[in-house]
Design an enzyme around this catalytic site. Structure first.
Site, PDB file in Angstrom:
ATOM      1  N   GLY A 267       0.799  -1.372   0.009  1.00 42.37           N
ATOM      2  CA  GLY A 267      -0.034  -0.072   0.015  1.00 42.37           C
ATOM      3  C   GLY A 267       0.845   1.321   0.102  1.00 42.37           C
ATOM      4  O   GLY A 267       0.745   2.291  -0.762  1.00 42.37           O
ATOM      5  N   ALA A 268       1.766   1.201   0.876  1.00 42.83           N
ATOM      6  CA  ALA A 268       2.731   2.523   0.936  1.00 42.83           C
ATOM      7  C   ALA A 268       3.936   2.077   1.752  1.00 42.83           C
ATOM      8  O   ALA A 268       3.767   1.114   2.507  1.00 42.83           O
ATOM      9  CB  ALA A 268       1.912   3.378   1.656  1.00 42.83           C
ATOM     10  N   MET A 269       5.087   2.660   1.825  1.00 45.01           N
ATOM     11  CA  MET A 269       6.103   2.665   2.406  1.00 45.01           C
ATOM     12  C   MET A 269       7.056   3.931   2.935  1.00 45.01           C
ATOM     13  O   MET A 269       7.021   5.023   2.261  1.00 45.01           O
ATOM     14  CB  MET A 269       7.179   1.896   1.540  1.00 45.01           C
ATOM     15  CG  MET A 269       8.493   1.786   2.285  1.00 45.01           C
ATOM     16  SD  MET A 269       8.576   0.363   3.734  1.00 45.01           S
ATOM     17  CE  MET A 269       9.814   1.045   4.672  1.00 45.01           C
ATOM     18  N   GLU A 303       1.883   6.247   7.539  1.00 45.07           N
ATOM     19  CA  GLU A 303       3.401   6.439   7.064  1.00 45.07           C
ATOM     20  C   GLU A 303       3.819   7.379   7.958  1.00 45.07           C
ATOM     21  O   GLU A 303       5.261   7.540   8.273  1.00 45.07           O
ATOM     22  CB  GLU A 303       3.310   6.563   5.544  1.00 45.07           C
ATOM     23  CG  GLU A 303       2.945   5.339   4.816  1.00 45.07           C
ATOM     24  CD  GLU A 303       3.138   4.131   5.362  1.00 45.07           C
ATOM     25  OE1 GLU A 303       4.400   3.918   5.672  1.00 45.07           O
ATOM     26  OE2 GLU A 303       2.456   3.020   5.084  1.00 45.07           O
TER      27      GLU A 303
END
Ligand SMILES: [Zn+2]
Length: 815
Positions: A267-269, A303
């Site tokens: 999804g995201a980092m 995040e």
């Protein structure tokens, strides 16, 4: 990191090599190599997709230095300017330094593959960006390094790229110097940080910059999309302000990028100062739903929470990854709760995070929150519902126990004690215990080290409340187990808190007229009221309490602890319920039961969803619209007439309100079986969110051969690699296409493995698809996975097979 499963893919269908272990010197906390800094210069060939690099590493070693390197061709190594021997052993690069202190200079070359891990090519519109994703152990694919979260260092990065391109890294650009046909872009030196948080992006980025006091908040996308990042940019500004105040530490870097990556497995980092997102997790357009806006805001907040908890203070080793992930998960909901009151976000928390974790941790094949891991394959597989949802739920439980203020003070103390450094879970509990003067360590050490969770049985015996705990297993097996449970009770309307530390406990009370155990579901356990259900119904129940009742009932149905007629009797109490949360939960259960035992559930499901649709028709609040979409989609599955009516709106698909687009497309697929029109709409669509909606509809045909066509289509270049497995999981939920989807999975398993190599994310896909696809053919499914061992998915496969046993048993009972 935000894995896709933890929310997006949670359809609520309830859905090697030992590189690091090979060298004893690599066990965390026993550093024999101390690294101080990296100075990296790369020359990137954007057309030929390759690069050369020179990295100067300042380090001190008590013996031969061992670096990590994967897929790189090492050309030469100098030790304090003198050539030195080296050898490679798997992903270890062993340099014969002996004890030394100074500079190690490595020259090397590498390629930029079409993968989804390390440094890779993310294609779009016949071109590409070059991007990186390094968590957990992939930085070694861009530079030889000590690829270990504990080996923090400063990084000075410079890249030579074509003049028309832009480069993004963790820090702002310091200088750009023309160099022949190219230019050399140099970034400012980073603070001390772990390798898994490094970032490098190269391409035709478009940027939108907003100033927030000392920090530039920058959205970066491929051309033409940057305005779609405005929602996330606003959320980010508010979240940074929230965190700076909550943590009492300012955001450390001069800028933060939010980067939309066209192909991204996760999804995201949270790369420090350069967060990457899949496009659908960052960009919002006029056709985005509330559900998407909630999810995007949650991911942005998650995040950003990591920029402190994870980036500034990092776990010592991957066995504490849960501390990073559960904390970011929990904090994201805290911010959402403060910024978007109307969303009643803690309701989403229990329905997504807590339920996801309870549904995973009721298997025998689970793992403790804190788990010993050695190899990258093992590490990648623990980014799961346990590390995120269970950990976050336990944090919520402990916050409810110590109080919000003590919790916040503890977090501040922990962060300020370990800035730019590493810490363990134990050190976090110490801080919480110091600040709350409550027995946090004792409670937490059990909850993080013991797999599973308890089921509490409650009996009322005049003037006495008798509580008993044992481990809950969805198989129905009984197993002893004791957890220290911070109980939050409400007896005759009065709150009472008790720490239950034994398997059986009796509380003296007045005569009990009303009783709630696990008030607002802050505790991570199930409750069964034995012979005293009336006292529960007599109490005043919040939406969260009602959610707990229906969640637990379904878990008991699956495990054989509640009969189907009793379960249906309970659901009937909710037919005219107006609280969204329990209704959404029940709708999810009916959706799963539809997949498992359609003939037994269709009639009730149709009546329930019809009644709810009537109630929701008048609602215009955001949460009401989210629920209406789910209810309409589910009704379309079981009511042909409604499906035809709703599907007929597909002719004007572009005019349909965003909230109803999914239901309309799905109903159209069910009622017309028109593959070509859906495909045409897919090809015309220009947002990932909408494309996924249409592909989801294209897995919902009643004609299985059309679903097969959709699955084949997901392997073409017209579908992003990141999305293939999502569509496979939605197809698995369609009982009409079960056999063909199972066959397709068997035939294409090699392709799927190649697609997601190095990401570990297929593990979650197997966990969500096996229990559905294998219904009615348990032995065949087991045999197939026995023949096809898939190392980076062993965890998901074995857990999936265990869940299959439970679903198959229920299917048989209800047939
Ligand atoms: Zn995360």
């Amino acid at each position: 990191m935000y894995s896709v499963e933890s929310n997006f893919l949670r359809l609520r269908l309830m859905l090697g090599k030992d590189y690091l272990g090979a060298m004893p010197s690599w066990s965390p906390g026993k550093e024999q190599v101390q690294v101080t800094s990296y100075n990296l210069i790369m020359d990137v060939d954007f057309q030929q997709l390759k690069f050369t690099g020179t990295v100067s590493i300042r380090l001190q070693s008590e013996q031969d230095a061992v670096l990590n390197s994967a897929g790189l061709e090492i050309q030469s190594i100098l030790l304090n300017d003198r050539p030195i021997h080296f050898r490679q052993n798997g992903e270890e690069l062993i340099v014969q330094t002996g004890p030394f202190e100074g500079l190690l200079e490595v020259k090397y070359a590498g390629i930029i593959p079409d993968s989804l891990a390390g440094i890779y090519r993310a294609p779009y519109d016949h071109t590409q960006i070059v991007t990186t994703h390094f968590e957990a152990a992939q930085a070694r694919r861009m530079l030889p390094c000590i690829d270990h979260p504990d080996a923090k260092a400063e990084f000075k990065i410079a890249v030579k790229i074509d003049r028309e391109l832009t480069a993004i890294s963790n820090m702002p650009i310091e200088s750009v110097i023309p160099d022949g046909e190219k230019k050399l872009v140099t970034f400012r030196k980073t603070p001390r940080m772990s390798t898994y948080l490094l970032y490098l992006g190269i391409g035709m980025f478009q940027e939108q910059i907003e100033k927030l006091e000392k920090t530039d908040v920058i959205v970066a996308t491929t051309p033409g999309k940057v305005k779609l990042g405005t929602f996330s940019q606003d959320e980010a500004k508010k979240a940074i302000t929230f965190f700076e105040s909550y943590y009492a530490i300012p955001y450390e870097l001069p800028k933060i990028h939010l980067i939309a990556v066209p192909e991204f497995a996760m999804g995201a980092m949270e790369n420090w100062g350069a967060i990457t997102f899949r496009e659908s997790a960052l960009l919002i357009d006029a056709n985005s739903t509330t559900k998407t806006r909630k999810r995007v805001a949650e991911i942005v907040d998650h995040e950003l929470a990591h920029q402190w908890f994870g980036n500034l203070v990092t776990m010592k080793w991957w066995d504490d990854i849960w501390l990073n992930e559960s904390f970011a998960t929990f904090m994201a909901f805290k911010v959402l709760n403060s910024l978007h009151k109307d969303w009643r976000i803690w309701e989403d928390f229990v329905r997504n995070e807590t339920a996801g974790a309870l549904g995973r941790d009721c298997l025998k094949k689970t793992h403790p929150i804190q788990v010993s891991v050695k190899s990258p394959d093992e590490i990648e597989q623990i980014f799961d519902e346990i590390s995120y949802g269970k950990g976050a739920s336990i944090l919520r439980m402990i916050e409810a126990y110590v109080g919000e203020d003590a919790f916040q003070t503890g977090v501040r103390e922990f962060l300020s004690n370990h800035t730019y450094s590493n810490a363990t879970g134990n050190e976090f509990w110490n801080s919480l215990e110091n600040c709350s003067h409550k027995a946090v360590k004792k409670i937490m050490s059990t909850w993080v080290q013991q797999p599973g969770y308890p089921m509490l049985t409650v009996k009322v015996d005049d003037g006495k409340l008798v509580l008993h705990q044992e481990r809950f297993l969805t198989s129905g097996a009984t197993e002893k187990g004791v957890w220290p449970i911070p109980l939050v009770l409400e007896i005759n309307g009065h709150p009472r808190n008790v720490l239950m530390e034994t398997s059986e406990q009796t509380l003296e009370t007045d005569l009990i007229n009303s009783l709630k155990v696990n008030v607002d579901r802050t505790g991570f356990y199930l409750t069964q009221y034995v012979g005293c259900e009336d006292v529960l119904w007599n109490s005043s129940l919040s939406a969260l309490d009602k959610w707990g009742i229906v969640y637990d009932a379904f878990a008991f149905l699956l495990s054989g602890k509640m009969s189907f007629p009793d379960y249906m009797k309970l659901l009937k109490r909710f037919t005219t319920e107006v609280e969204y949360l329990p209704i959404h939960e029940i709708s999810d259960h009916l959706s799963l039961l539809y997949t498992i035992a359609r003939p037994r559930i269709s009639e009730f499901s149709a009546a329930f969803h019809r009644s709810q649709l009537g109630i929701l028709r008048g609602k215009s609040d955001e949460n009401g619209m989210v629920l209406r979409e789910a209810v309409a989609s589910r009704l379309a599955l079981v009511d042909d007439q409604y499906s035809r009516e709703l599907g007929s709106k597909f002719g004007e698909y572009s005019q349909v309100t965003p909230e109803m687009k999914q239901a309309v497309a799905l109903a159209y697929a069910r009622s017309t079986e028109n593959y070509d029109n859906l495909l045409a709409a897919y090809r015309k669509s220009n947002s990932d969110e909408d494309r996924i909606r249409l592909l989801t509809a294209m897995t919902s045909f009643t004609n299985p051969s059309l679903v097969n066509r959709t699955l084949d289509f997901t392997l073409t270049k017209e579908v992003k690699r990141q999305d293939t497995r999502i569509i496979l999981a939605t197809a698995a939920g369609n009982p009409d296409a079960r056999d063909i989807t199972w066959k397709w999975l068997q035939q294409n398993i090699g392709k799927l493995q190649a697609l997601y190599k190095g990401t570990g994310i297929l593990s979650g896909t197997f966990l969500s698809t096996i229990p559905l696809l294998g219904i009615g053919k348990v032995e065949e499914t087991r045999a197939f996975f026995k023949q096809h061992e898939i190392h980076d998915s062993e965890v998901g496969i074995s857990a999936g097979l265990e869940k299959l046993f439970v679903y198959d048993r229920l299917a048989k009972t209800l047939s």
